[in-house]
Design an enzyme around this catalytic site. Structure first.
Site, PDB file in Angstrom:
ATOM      1  N   CYS A 164       0.811  -1.224   0.000  1.00  0.00           N
ATOM      2  CA  CYS A 164       0.000   0.000   0.000  1.00  0.00           C
ATOM      3  C   CYS A 164       0.843   1.272   0.000  1.00  0.00           C
ATOM      4  O   CYS A 164       0.526   2.240  -0.718  1.00  0.00           O
ATOM      5  CB  CYS A 164      -0.987   0.002   1.156  1.00  0.00           C
ATOM      6  SG  CYS A 164      -0.278  -0.481   2.742  1.00  0.00           S
ATOM      7  N   ASP A 220      -7.580   5.285  -1.599  1.00  0.00           N
ATOM      8  CA  ASP A 220      -7.168   4.074  -0.909  1.00  0.00           C
ATOM      9  C   ASP A 220      -6.395   3.142  -1.844  1.00  0.00           C
ATOM     10  O   ASP A 220      -6.938   2.655  -2.824  1.00  0.00           O
ATOM     11  CB  ASP A 220      -8.419   3.353  -0.382  1.00  0.00           C
ATOM     12  CG  ASP A 220      -8.079   2.343   0.694  1.00  0.00           C
ATOM     13  OD1 ASP A 220      -6.916   1.857   0.704  1.00  0.00           O
ATOM     14  OD2 ASP A 220      -8.961   2.030   1.520  1.00  0.00           O
ATOM     15  N   HIS A 248      -5.561   0.153  -1.281  1.00  0.00           N
ATOM     16  CA  HIS A 248      -5.864  -1.255  -1.022  1.00  0.00           C
ATOM     17  C   HIS A 248      -6.874  -1.839  -1.997  1.00  0.00           C
ATOM     18  O   HIS A 248      -7.226  -3.011  -1.906  1.00  0.00           O
ATOM     19  CB  HIS A 248      -6.400  -1.425   0.410  1.00  0.00           C
ATOM     20  CG  HIS A 248      -5.445  -0.943   1.448  1.00  0.00           C
ATOM     21  ND1 HIS A 248      -5.459   0.345   1.927  1.00  0.00           N
ATOM     22  CD2 HIS A 248      -4.418  -1.554   2.084  1.00  0.00           C
ATOM     23  CE1 HIS A 248      -4.489   0.508   2.823  1.00  0.00           C
ATOM     24  NE2 HIS A 248      -3.840  -0.633   2.941  1.00  0.00           N
TER      25      HIS A 248
END
Lengths: 493, 440
Positions: free
Chosen positions: B273, B397, B399
């Site tokens: 990440c 994000d 992820h």
């Protein structure tokens, strides 16, 4: 009301029309829908089945040629001549829809031919004649076949015809500057006439296939064939500038450069946009939509070109000089009257544009090479500028009623009598000087001084600058100007 | 001298061609053709010189549009701000009515140089709602003529002996009210050699001299041209931003690409990440024109850390996590950038960092990488009220493991506004705030 529209390609087949005429008493034309509501249902079924079967047989039955009836008289007269064999060319237009023959031209006599030679066919002579004739045909008209009048055995005649046909068509297509299109018709016709029995044998060959076998074809005479053919024409500016290689500026080298340059220019023309009567027609639409039938139709075309999308290599090279072709030409194409498509009109016109320029350049080069210009122009260090007027195009109407014309090119030092002589010799046409149409192009007057083309100047008012852009933005994406104008000369200092 | 005259004369001929009646504009993907120098005469005949530009759209066959573009224009509020683009091709009409003079063949024997160059003309004009085709044509012809003058200048400036550099136009979108501007640069000359030209442009357009507007990477990307690399650009633009009492929204400036798990056939699910956040930041600096280096891969990032001595050689090819400090180190080593580190000892403290984050987005406007607990994210903006202290964070994000589907990414909150409870209230966080270099 029940209507069936009969596909026109079936009706050109003689048998189809005969069968249909047996079933129905009343006369109808191929283009109008058939009103079958008056017939009992079973007859409709019978008709449908018959047409289906004919559709299947269509391929086997072969092509059908519709021929101007003057041709019958011309061929008859040739039959009455003493000479045997008599060969010649058939001129017309082949499209996926129909095949037409508008003219037959006998091969001219060779003056110095010996008695023995007269009885055989000189293949080279026939093909050379075909090449010359091909130059004299405007767009839409081409050599679609060959004929022979002989009482020799039919099989031998067919073999000879086959050889001639392939030789002629191969030579003519090798001179084309364009690539063949997918929808080009590659079938050509051979006609054998026995002068004693007047029996005609008509066959077609696919010239794309060297192993092609003869297929039977129909040969049918009709009057007033060309009366409602359409003419598409335009006047086009040519502006080409090509470098000559260093130290090699002879006419031979000039020929090479011109051939290459013409090919590139032909590409530009081929990929240009074509407008007919100011409109961009969808490709599959018919040209004659909305026009009354049997009225002579003329259309004006416009061509828009752009430099190719792939960037041509930018280049700086040393050269020994340049050759340029500038001026304007009149281009024309004829289209058959059976619902021709816009796509066909565009194709035929563009091909005529390319071939008329290429033909004239070729003719000029042949003149130069013949008149021993070779000795001048090579290895001189001094600046030389030579101007040559390309021949201009003259049209001569065909005796058949209708708009069809053939054309010839007249050099500036020739008179009209030379043109009429050539028309007689090459095309076997008796034309008077008054018949010739010389108004389409005019000779450029060279007064011996430098000729620089004047750029057209237009006044442009300065627009107000608008800064707000809520809404619509317009972008000109990668616009390329014609390469001719972006070429520069840098002199060696 | 003679050479320059010849070049100038050729450009003069080109300019007169553009102003002549044989100059034609063909609208792409449509049957519309306009003659701008014939009082905007057009075909088909339904189009007249007083047709509004925006009415042209009904003549254009739309290609299948990018899913992102289509979705955003469906929202009513967005419709007015999306500018629509009409592409035109410049063509020459070679036919003209008679009388004609038959062609001449001219042969010149003269030792010389032959130059053949295709000039890539590319102009943009912006028209308003009430502008007609005639107005647009006048502007376009003016723009084309002006561009030819610029090209002539650039060509003559960059001529050395027998070498010629091809001029090429680049479009830049400047802050309001200046709008779209086109600059002609010589092909092949890198940005580093064009500093003087850019200084002049900054002065001409009164732009600050500490951030680039005219580097090639700053070129405007037209809305109807899809990006070829497949990454989504600025997915946050599809969101509605929160309204807080007395609050303002402070966002990242410029363009970045969304980098996340599983892209580029790298399975970094669970460990990559921070790498992805770093890639997003690198993409921002590349697209704003500060660096020419392409976005680094995981291995390149790891190698950079080994090179600066931060990690052992075995680090390369491993699945080890990195944090804000490593991100700062890589930005410095690979891209030559400085970054500030902000430390909060508890996630709960982040709520009080509104002012600092707001300032960052105002002055630097770069994406922020935040790492803490076991997660890394990218902060693209804050909505913050000075009076109430309310705060929201715009989070990108890394992820996300799915495809580049804007609808899914925005609906499911992979790019979305989060509250202060998004953070682990007890964990400590490090934020890496990259700083813009002060260059043009």
């Amino acid at each position: 009301m029940l209507t069936i529209s009969i596909p026109s390609h079936l009706l050109r087949h003689r048998r189809a029309t005969e069968i249909c005429q047996c079933i129905f008493i009343f006369f109808w034309s191929a283009d109008e829908p058939l009103d079958l509501s008056k017939l009992p249902a079973f007859l409709v079924e019978v008709l449908a089945t018959v047409l289906l079967l004919l559709n299947i047989f269509h391929e086997i039955m072969g092509r059908g040629y519709i021929v101007q009836d003057d041709v019958e008289g011309y061929l008859s007269k040739l039959c009455e001549q003493k000479a045997d064999p008599v060969t010649g060319l058939l001129i017309g237009q082949s499209s996926t829809q129909r095949d037409f023959v508008v003219m037959a031209i006998r091969t001219p006599q060779k003056e110095e031919s010996a008695a023995a030679a007269r009885n055989s066919v000189d293949k080279e002579w026939v093909t050379e004649h075909a090449r010359q004739v091909s130059r004299m045909l405007p767009g839409g008209l081409s050599v679609v076949g060959v004929f022979i009048i002989t009482d020799a055995d039919a099989k031998d005649a067919l073999t000879t015809l086959r050889q001639l046909l392939f030789a002629v068509e191969n030579l003519i297509s090798s001179e084309h500057l364009w690539d063949p299109a997918d929808d080009d018709v590659t079938d050509c016709v051979t006609l054998h006439i026995n002068p004693k029995t007047r029996k005609t044998v008509c066959r077609t060959f696919d010239i794309k296939d060297p192993k092609s076998v003869a297929k039977p074809a129909d040969w049918k005479y009709q009057s007033g064939l060309c009366s409602s053919w359409a003419t598409v024409s335009c006047s086009l500016n040519v502006d080409m500038l090509l470098p000559l290689p260093n130290n090699r500026t002879s006419t031979g080298n000039m020929e090479e450069c011109l051939k290459e340059g013409l090919k590139a220019w032909a590409h530009q023309i081929e990929s240009g946009l074509c407008l007919i009567d100011g409109k961009r027609l969808p490709e599959d639409s018919e040209l004659t939509v909305g026009q009354r039938r049997n009225v002579r139709q003329t259309y004006t075309a416009q061509l828009l070109i752009t430099t190719e999308n792939k960037r041509l290599t930018d280049v700086i090279e040393q050269c020994g000089g340049s050759v340029s072709v500038t001026g304007a030409i009149h281009s024309r194409a004829y289209l058959h009257s059976n619902k021709p498509k816009a796509r066909l009109a565009e194709k035929l016109l563009k091909r005529d544009v390319v071939s008329t320029v290429a033909t004239r350049v070729q003719m000029m080069l042949e003149e130069l090479l013949a008149s021993d210009q070779e000795s001048k122009g090579s290895c001189r260090d001094k600046q030389q500028k030579e101007l040559f007027c390309l021949p201009h195009r003259i049209f001569c109407p065909l005796k058949v009623s209708g708009p069809l014309c053939v054309c010839d090119y007249q050099f500036s030092d020739e008179g009209l009598s030379e043109v009429t002589e050539r028309l007689k010799e090459m095309l076997d046409i008796d034309a008077a000087e008054e018949d010739l149409d010389t108004r389409q192009e005019m000779t450029f007057e060279i007064t011996g001084c430098d000729i620089t083309p004047e750029p057209t100047q237009e006044k442009v008012e300065a627009p107000e600058h608008k800064k707000n852009y809520i809404g619509v933005a317009m972008a000109t994406a990668v616009a390329l100007l014609a390469t001719a104008a972006s070429m520069l000369y840098l002199n060696d200092i | 001298m003679l050479v320059r005259n010849v070049i100038s004369r050729t450009f003069e001929t080109l300019r007169s061609q553009v102003k002549s009646e044989s100059c034609v504009l063909a609208v792409s993907d449509s049957p519309v053709i306009i003659w701008p120098n014939k009082d905007a005469y057009a075909t088909p005949e339904e189009i007249t010189p007083s047709t509004l530009c925006e009415d042209m759209h009904q003549w254009i066959q739309a290609d299948e549009q990018e899913s992102s573009g289509k979705k955003s224009s469906k929202k009513k509020s967005k419709k007015s701000s999306v500018a629509s683009v009409i592409n035109l091709r410049l063509m020459t009409e070679v036919t003209k009515p008679g009388p004609l003079s038959a062609p001449i063949l001219t042969k010149t024997v003269l030792k010389s140089h032959f130059v053949s160059v295709t000039l890539p003309l590319d102009c943009v004009v912006c028209t308003g709602r009430s502008d007609t085709i005639k107005d647009a044509c006048e502007q376009l012809i003016e723009a084309l003529t002006h561009q030819l003058c610029e090209m002539e200048k650039v060509t003559l400036q960059n001529m050395k002996g027998m070498t010629l550099l091809v001029p090429e136009p680049v479009h830049f979108l400047l802050p309001e009210p200046k709008g779209l501007v086109t600059v002609v640069y010589p092909v092949g000359v890198p940005d580093s050699q064009l500093v003087a030209q850019r200084k002049e442009l900054h002065q001409q357009f009164e732009l600050p001299d500490d951030r680039p507007y005219f580097r090639r990477a700053n070129a405007y990307h037209f809305p109807n041209e899809p990006y070829k690399d497949g990454y989504l650009r600025n997915p946050h633009l599809a969101l509605t931003h929160p309204t807080l009492d007395n609050g303002k929204v402070y966002l990242v400036q410029g363009i970045y690409s969304y980098h996340h798990y599983m892209q580029d056939r790298v399975d970094d699910n669970g460990w990559g990440c921070a790498y992805r956040s770093l890639q997003t930041i690198c993409s921002w600096f590349q697209q704003q024109g500060y660096v020419e280096l392409p976005v680094p891969t995981h291995k390149e990032i790891q190698q950079a850390l080994v090179d600066v001595g931060d990690k052992q050689a075995s680090f390369v090819g491993s699945r080890q996590w990195i944090g804000s400090i490593e991100v700062q180190a890589v930005l410095s080593h690979l891209l030559g950038l400085t970054s500030k580190i902000l430390f909060v000892s508890q996630g709960a403290e982040l709520a009080s960092k509104g002012r600092e984050l707001a300032n960052h987005f105002l002055t630097e406007g770069t994406p922020v990488m935040i790492g803490g607990g076991v997660l890394a994210h990218t902060i693209l903006g804050v909505a913050w009220s000075e009076t109430t202290g309310q705060i929201r964070y715009l989070i990108l994000d890394p992820h996300y493991t799915g495809a580049e589907d804007l609808q899914v990414i925005t609906d499911k909150g992979w790019c979305g506004w989060k509250g202060p409870d998004f953070w682990d209230q007890t964990a400590y966080y490090n934020l890496c705030l990259p700083q813009r270099p002060k260059v043009i």
